[in-house]
Design an enzyme around this catalytic site. Structure first.
Site, PDB file in Angstrom:
ATOM      1  N   GLU A   1      41.786  52.117  55.110  1.00 55.66           N
ATOM      2  CA  GLU A   1      42.019  51.434  53.481  1.00 55.66           C
ATOM      3  C   GLU A   1      42.078  52.705  52.763  1.00 55.66           C
ATOM      4  O   GLU A   1      41.231  53.527  52.889  1.00 55.66           O
ATOM      5  CB  GLU A   1      40.760  50.610  53.066  1.00 55.66           C
ATOM      6  CG  GLU A   1      40.555  50.503  51.886  1.00 55.66           C
ATOM      7  CD  GLU A   1      41.656  49.834  50.847  1.00 55.66           C
ATOM      8  OE1 GLU A   1      42.378  48.949  51.270  1.00 55.66           O
ATOM      9  OE2 GLU A   1      41.904  50.618  49.810  1.00 55.66           O
TER      10      GLU A   1
ATOM     11  N   ARG B   1      37.045  36.712  43.251  1.00 63.44           N
ATOM     12  CA  ARG B   1      37.808  37.304  44.195  1.00 63.44           C
ATOM     13  C   ARG B   1      36.855  37.935  45.413  1.00 63.44           C
ATOM     14  O   ARG B   1      36.954  37.923  46.379  1.00 63.44           O
ATOM     15  CB  ARG B   1      38.803  38.616  43.662  1.00 63.44           C
ATOM     16  CG  ARG B   1      40.292  38.268  43.422  1.00 63.44           C
ATOM     17  CD  ARG B   1      40.914  39.229  42.624  1.00 63.44           C
ATOM     18  NE  ARG B   1      42.313  38.471  42.234  1.00 63.44           N
ATOM     19  CZ  ARG B   1      43.368  38.648  42.881  1.00 63.44           C
ATOM     20  NH1 ARG B   1      43.562  39.200  43.991  1.00 63.44           N
ATOM     21  NH2 ARG B   1      44.345  38.142  42.449  1.00 63.44           N
TER      22      ARG B   1
ATOM     23  N   TYR C   1      39.895  29.122  33.604  1.00 61.56           N
ATOM     24  CA  TYR C   1      39.201  28.287  34.526  1.00 61.56           C
ATOM     25  C   TYR C   1      37.880  28.764  35.033  1.00 61.56           C
ATOM     26  O   TYR C   1      37.716  30.236  34.946  1.00 61.56           O
ATOM     27  CB  TYR C   1      40.170  28.020  35.826  1.00 61.56           C
ATOM     28  CG  TYR C   1      40.635  29.443  36.468  1.00 61.56           C
ATOM     29  CD1 TYR C   1      39.922  30.088  37.543  1.00 61.56           C
ATOM     30  CD2 TYR C   1      42.036  29.721  36.390  1.00 61.56           C
ATOM     31  CE1 TYR C   1      40.312  31.139  38.237  1.00 61.56           C
ATOM     32  CE2 TYR C   1      42.539  30.788  37.307  1.00 61.56           C
ATOM     33  CZ  TYR C   1      41.729  31.711  37.906  1.00 61.56           C
ATOM     34  OH  TYR C   1      42.261  32.616  38.748  1.00 61.56           O
TER      35      TYR C   1
ATOM     36  N   ASP D   1      51.209  40.874  50.417  1.00 61.43           N
ATOM     37  CA  ASP D   1      51.943  41.437  49.504  1.00 61.43           C
ATOM     38  C   ASP D   1      53.041  42.504  49.922  1.00 61.43           C
ATOM     39  O   ASP D   1      54.162  42.725  49.304  1.00 61.43           O
ATOM     40  CB  ASP D   1      51.099  42.100  48.437  1.00 61.43           C
ATOM     41  CG  ASP D   1      50.834  40.926  47.274  1.00 61.43           C
ATOM     42  OD1 ASP D   1      50.878  39.742  47.807  1.00 61.43           O
ATOM     43  OD2 ASP D   1      50.196  41.463  46.232  1.00 61.43           O
TER      44      ASP D   1
END
Ligand code: FAD
Length: 411
Positions: free
Chosen positions: A35, A109, A233, A310
């Site tokens: 990462e 998230r 939301y 993605d």
């Protein structure tokens, strides 16, 4: 023992790590996640998870943890953003849950990412290496060699600065889960920078106690206006309200997470009706992105290398399926591992359909003006609950373990 490198420790990369590590029952698989960020983390906004995501999360063993902090909402509601009138609502309780076998939820998230990260940390076959920006790969018949740089800062347009120290990793396979500006994809597909959609999104998360009680709806509400829409939301078990306001302003520059003043955001939506305006005005510490995607491609693999999430199929967020389909990818990849071509064949068509559906929703449902907006309202208002459920069935009913054949269902 097979060794796999994963470029990118986002939702897709961590899900793939879990799935691959568990794939080798007789022949254990080791996985190293590289990462480029200096730690494993997700940004603080909200995300919608449809039943297909929960099915994948259960298969990855983290579904219950994600459910703990999820908000199970009652409806996806579409409002005419200029008149303030309700157009339609897709019910998410009762027959929806029965039909799709799982809830539709909204989460912070972090509440999706942390269970994936904890599960990776608890798995002795998975190694997590932050601070490593993958720059490319070479391969022979029996191995892949991946180069990475010790990463420094990530710039707004996705480039990485760094010390320049190069590290080499050898493995049997490489999975490029390094996002929309994937370095692995740059080499594998070579289709340059992503397509800038020309749509700018401003996002904010505020404590729910700031929201008047009569506006604390347990729904995903979307106010659609001419070339703009505004979504909100609850997230974080209902403790916060997630706000996302998008305008089709023809933006050409890639922007990722730049701060923007609240007055600027308020003034960008002059036609917004009163209730929506009041909610927009509550937002602060707004950040801006310019949305990008890519056209679907058939090249997902190159020998011992494959793309995921993605990196393989970046889509606009209008169908709320980017992360959901990344989780599906991970399950399918683990199920057929190490047959990367089988994985790609099973995933290409579905994710291309989702990418096109997201664009269609933006053009035809969220942003029409004048007569086109009136036609949309009439068309949607005429749909029954079953009609609405039929329209989302091809996305929400998908089971990555059993439904391998692309669906012909209504879309
Ligand atoms: C505004 C917005 C709203 C959205 N809402 C939803 C929603 O409601 N529902 C939904 O399902 N999806 C939604 N999405 C889409 C979802 O966020 C993405 O599809 C999902 O995060 C993709 O995960 P990923 O792991 O493939 O990629 P990413 O999340 O981009 O992760 C890639 C990781 O790779 C790292 N990386 C990048 N380059 C390198 C490199 N060279 N070497 C090593 N590491 C690297 C990055 O730091 C990052 O950690 C939304 C997207 C946006 C922009």
């Amino acid at each position: 023992m097979a060794n796999t490198l994963i470029a990118g420790g986002g939702i897709g990369g961590l899900a793939a790590a879990l799935s691959i590590a568990r794939a080798g029952t007789n022949d254990p698989h080791r996985v190293t996640v590289l990462e480029r960020g200096d730690r494993f983390a997700e940004l603080g906004a909200g995300i919608q998870l449809a039943p297909n995501a929960f099915r994948a999360l259960d298969l990855l063993g983290v579904g219950d943890r994600v459910r703990e902090r999820a908000v199970f909402i009652d409806e996806l509601r579409l409002m005419d953003g200029t008149t303030g009138r309700r157009v339609t609502g897709l019910p998410l309780t009762g027959t929806y849950r029965e039909r799709f076998g799982n809830p539709y939820a909204v989460v912070h998230r972090g509440d999706l990412y942390q269970p994936l990260l904890d599960a990776c940390r608890a798995d002795g076959r998975i190694e997590l290496l932050p601070g490593h920006a993958v720059t490319g790969y070479t391969q022979t018949a029996d191995k892949v060699v991946v180069t990475s740089r010790i990463a420094g800062k990530v710039t707004a347009d996705g480039r990485t600065t760094g010390s320049g120290t190069v590290t080499r990793f050898e493995a049997d396979y490489l999975i490029g889960a390094d996002g929309i500006r994937s370095a692995v994809r740059a080499q594998l597909v070579g289709d340059g920078r992503p397509r800038v959609s020309g749509h700018t999104i401003h996002r904010s998360v505020i404590p729910m106690e700031r929201v008047p009680e009569e506006l604390r709806w347990n729904v995903v509400t979307l106010w659609a206006g001419p070339k703009w829409h505004f979504v909100h939301y609850p997230i974080g078990g209902g403790a916060f309200l997630n706000l996302a306001a998008t305008v089709d302003d023809g933006a050409t520059r890639e922007v990722a997470g730049e701060p923007v003043a609240r007055e600027v955001v308020r003034n960008r939506f002059p036609g917004l009706s009163d209730t929506a305006r009041a909610l927009l005005a509550l937002g602060d510490e707004w950040r801006t992105w310019v949305l990008c995607d890519r056209d679907p491609v058939s090249a997902w693999t190159d020998g011992r290398v494959a793309l995921l999430g993605d990196a393989a199929h970046p889509m606009l967020q209008y169908a709320a399926q980017g992360a959901c389909t990344a989780l599906e990818d991970a399950v399918v990849l683990g199920d057929v591992f190490p047959d990367l071509d089988a994985y790609a064949a099973l995933r290409r068509e579905r994710t291309a359909d989702a990418t096109r559906a997201a664009r269609w929703l933006g053009d035809r449902i969220y942003h029409p003006a004048g007569e086109a907006a009136r036609e949309r309202n009439g068309m949607l208002a005429a749909l029954s609950e079953t009609d609405l459920h039929d329209h989302v069935a091809w996305l929400h009913a998908y089971n990555p373990r059993t439904e391998r054949i692309p669906s012909d269902a209504v879309r």
